[in-house]
Design an enzyme around this catalytic site. Structure first.
Site, mmCIF file in Angstrom:
data_model
loop_
_atom_site.group_PDB
_atom_site.id
_atom_site.type_symbol
_atom_site.label_atom_id
_atom_site.label_comp_id
_atom_site.label_asym_id
_atom_site.label_seq_id
_atom_site.Cartn_x
_atom_site.Cartn_y
_atom_site.Cartn_z
ATOM 1 N N VAL A 157 0.862 -1.176 0.000
ATOM 2 C CA VAL A 157 0.000 0.000 0.000
ATOM 3 C C VAL A 157 0.899 1.226 0.000
ATOM 4 O O VAL A 157 1.858 1.296 0.780
ATOM 5 C CB VAL A 157 -0.925 0.024 1.230
ATOM 6 C CG1 VAL A 157 -1.800 1.277 1.214
ATOM 7 C CG2 VAL A 157 -1.781 -1.230 1.282
ATOM 8 N N CYS A 158 0.616 2.163 -0.880
ATOM 9 C CA CYS A 158 1.326 3.431 -0.912
ATOM 10 C C CYS A 158 2.840 3.194 -1.063
ATOM 11 O O CYS A 158 3.268 2.415 -1.911
ATOM 12 C CB CYS A 158 0.974 4.224 0.348
ATOM 13 S SG CYS A 158 1.367 5.979 0.295
ATOM 14 N N THR A 159 3.645 3.822 -0.221
ATOM 15 C CA THR A 159 5.097 3.713 -0.348
ATOM 16 C C THR A 159 5.648 2.411 0.205
ATOM 17 O O THR A 159 6.868 2.225 0.240
ATOM 18 C CB THR A 159 5.795 4.896 0.352
ATOM 19 O OG1 THR A 159 5.392 4.940 1.723
ATOM 20 C CG2 THR A 159 5.435 6.213 -0.320
#
Length: 318
Positions: free
Chosen positions: A104-106
């Site tokens: 998720v995300c970074t």
């Protein structure tokens, strides 16, 4: 009933919503008969971790003590910028054994550092896409979609895109009605396909500095069915077509044609989702002119035809 195990990796500086968003989706699925997700969190030493927001999360245990999960989820957050080498080493050693690998995300930065993204198409938060591509040239980074599936690997864009991805995983495993029920409970939309852009057309492009160009941007958004040739837009800005095209791209980061494409696609998507208007009428209202022209645009940008897009993502109440 087969229970599906989910292990969420925790670390200092993790983004709390990257953790709680997907976990709420999987927990919601477990409320349906015949579905069970065993949700676990773990950090390197089992100690509480402080999130980037200041919230403290208490893991269920240590990563070394955790069983190999059906789904290993690696969230993002400030802690991915300079990760603990021991955390990267753990991911490198254990990620290949997990049934599915999700970031998720970074969190994609952690997977990349652990060598899990080489040769794969991925996405991550828009602000680090260029960094990820430069740092890991063997990774195919796509900055546009909100999530990307590539075999057992799934990566998502910023924060709330983790919820979209989790809903997609639940829908794939247990059907649309289950995913829709979870979305309703969480008061989120079950309507964003993975290859939908991270931003709307207006947010993708920077706002022009000069007022004539800024006015053209707004006018295009409000009149997608108008003549939006470079010549017509240049005349509205009182500039030569050549000067207008150069200035527009310099100030917005998009060519005039690309900006118009995104505005028209966004308008058509919105009408397909929120109205009962026929495809032919939507094609005209969105500036495509014909259903076939709109179909080609949808297949190119979203990988699906307008009718199929409407079937999957139309608001239930219309």
């Amino acid at each position: 009933m087969k229970q599906q195990s989910v292990l969420v990796v925790l670390f200092e500086g993790v983004q709390s919503l990257d953790v709680s968003g997907p976990m709420e989706v999987f927990a919601g699925a477990s409320r349906f008969p015949g579905i069970s997700y065993d949700l676990r969190t773990a950090s390197l030493d089992g100690a509480p971790v402080r999130c980037s927001s200041g919230l403290t999360l208490v893991p269920d245990g240590t990563l070394d003590d955790a069983a190999t999960p059906d789904l290993l989820l690696v969230p993002g957050g400030a802690g991915t910028r300079d990760p603990d080498p021991a955390l990267v080493a753990w991911i490198r050693a254990h990620a290949p054994s997990a049934g599915q690998l999700v970031s998720v995300c970074t969190g994609a930065l952690l997977l990349a550092a652990a060598g899990q993204l080489d040769g794969h198409r991925v996405t991550t938060h828009w602000s680090v896409c260029a960094h990820l591509a430069r740092s890991h040239p063997d990774v195919e980074v796509d900055p546009d979609p909100i999530f990307v599936r590539d075999g057992r690997l799934a990566t998502s864009a910023g924060v709330t895109a983790g919820i979209d991805l989790a809903l997609a995983l639940v829908e794939e495993e247990h059907g649309r009605e289950v995913a829709l029920g979870i979305a309703r409970h969480l008061v989120v939309f079950l309507r964003r396909p993975g290859n939908q852009a991270q931003f709307s057309a207006q947010l993708t492009a920077q706002t022009a500095v000069r007022e004539p160009l800024r006015d053209v941007q707004h006018w295009v958004t409000e009149h997608p069915d108008a003549d939006l040739s470079v010549e017509a837009m240049a005349a509205r800005a009182r500039l030569s077509p050549r000067h207008f095209a150069r200035a527009f791209q310099a100030e917005t980061g998009l060519t005039p044609g690309r900006y118009v494409e995104r505005v028209r696609l966004e308008q058509a998507r919105r009408l397909l989702e929120d109205t009962t208007e026929g495809v032919a009428g939507i094609a005209r209202a969105s500036g495509y002119g014909t259903p076939e022209a709109m179909r080609r645009a949808f297949v190119k940008a979203l990988g699906t035809a307008p009718a199929e897009y409407r079937r999957r993502f139309r608001t239930q109440s219309v």
